[in-house]
Design a protein around this motif. Structure first.
Motif, short mmCIF file in Angstrom:
data_model
loop_
_atom_site.label_atom_id
_atom_site.label_comp_id
_atom_site.label_asym_id
_atom_site.label_seq_id
_atom_site.Cartn_x
_atom_site.Cartn_y
_atom_site.Cartn_z
N MET A 72 -3.26 40.15 21.63
CA MET A 72 -4.40 40.87 21.06
C MET A 72 -5.70 40.08 21.32
O MET A 72 -6.72 40.67 21.71
N VAL A 73 -5.63 38.79 21.13
CA VAL A 73 -6.81 37.94 21.38
C VAL A 73 -7.13 37.94 22.88
O VAL A 73 -8.29 38.12 23.28
N TYR A 74 -6.13 37.77 23.72
CA TYR A 74 -6.34 37.76 25.17
C TYR A 74 -6.97 39.08 25.63
O TYR A 74 -7.93 39.08 26.39
N VAL A 75 -6.38 40.20 25.20
CA VAL A 75 -6.87 41.52 25.63
C VAL A 75 -8.32 41.71 25.20
O VAL A 75 -9.14 42.24 25.96
N MET A 89 -7.48 31.54 34.85
CA MET A 89 -7.76 31.76 33.43
C MET A 89 -6.46 31.76 32.62
O MET A 89 -6.44 31.30 31.47
N GLY A 90 -5.39 32.28 33.21
CA GLY A 90 -4.09 32.27 32.53
C GLY A 90 -3.63 30.85 32.23
O GLY A 90 -3.11 30.57 31.15
N LEU A 91 -3.85 29.96 33.18
CA LEU A 91 -3.46 28.56 32.96
C LEU A 91 -4.32 27.93 31.87
O LEU A 91 -3.80 27.17 31.04
N TRP A 92 -5.61 28.22 31.85
CA TRP A 92 -6.48 27.70 30.79
C TRP A 92 -6.09 28.26 29.43
O TRP A 92 -5.97 27.51 28.45
N LEU A 93 -5.93 29.59 29.37
CA LEU A 93 -5.52 30.21 28.10
C LEU A 93 -4.17 29.68 27.64
O LEU A 93 -3.96 29.42 26.46
N ALA A 130 5.65 26.49 28.45
CA ALA A 130 6.10 27.81 27.98
C ALA A 130 4.90 28.72 27.73
O ALA A 130 4.91 29.91 28.07
N HIS A 131 3.83 28.16 27.18
CA HIS A 131 2.64 28.96 26.92
C HIS A 131 1.81 29.19 28.17
O HIS A 131 1.11 30.20 28.27
N LEU A 132 1.90 28.29 29.14
CA LEU A 132 1.28 28.57 30.44
C LEU A 132 1.93 29.82 31.04
O LEU A 132 1.24 30.72 31.53
N ILE A 133 3.24 29.85 30.98
CA ILE A 133 3.98 31.02 31.50
C ILE A 133 3.65 32.26 30.69
O ILE A 133 3.42 33.34 31.25
N PHE A 134 3.58 32.12 29.37
CA PHE A 134 3.21 33.26 28.53
C PHE A 134 1.88 33.85 29.00
O PHE A 134 1.75 35.05 29.22
#
Length: 155
Positions: A72-75, A89-93, A130-134
């Protein structure tokens, strides 16, 4: 409806691939790093009248629920144009989300009256990738949902 679909696509995709990663790390290391199983274990210890199936279900529900909250935050960030759902950006997030998750898990284990016995540092360490992959797969799920929505709107 489009925003809800985007959150669902991002959250479910990211959480599924993250969980798969955690299971693979668990197999390679010989210790259980599965977030839904740990959540179910924590819930079962707090609510001992709950049977094993119920605590497992609660763990999975909680894990996907948190994934949807992250999504929800990402979107929101993606739709406002503040960030783009790309690999960089995915790697940073993912890195930021992973650090946040480590803090939450540390607090959870510290505050829980019956925390599990596990190698906490290894558990926390695997949470970062794991969160990088998420985050990367949440971005992929989001992009796919946007393409589907675009095609649907133009038909």
């Amino acid at each position: 409806m489009i925003r809800t679909n985007a959150i669902l696509a991002a959250g479910v995709t990211g959480t599924t691939f993250m969980t798969l990663f955690s299971y693979l790390v668990s197999l390679a290391d010989g210790e259980n790093f599965s977030e839904p199983e740990r959540l179910g274990q924590l819930a079962g210890r707090l609510l001992p009248k709950m049977d094993k199936a119920q605590s497992r279900s609660l763990g999975w529900l909680g894990h996907y629920g948190v994934g949807l909250l992250f999504a929800m935050v990402y979107v929101e960030l993606w739709q406002q144009g503040k960030l783009r759902p790309n690999l960089k950006m995915g790697l940073w997030l993912g890195a930021l989300s992973g650090l946040f998750a480590v803090a939450i898990w540390k607090a959870t284990f510290r505050l829980h009256p019956l925390p599990p016995s596990l190698s906490f540092n290894k558990y926390y360490l695997q949470l970062i990738p794991a969160h990088l992959i998420f985050a990367v797969f949440a971005g992929t799920g989001y992009q796919i949902s946007q393409k589907i929505n675009h095609v649907t709107v133009h038909q």
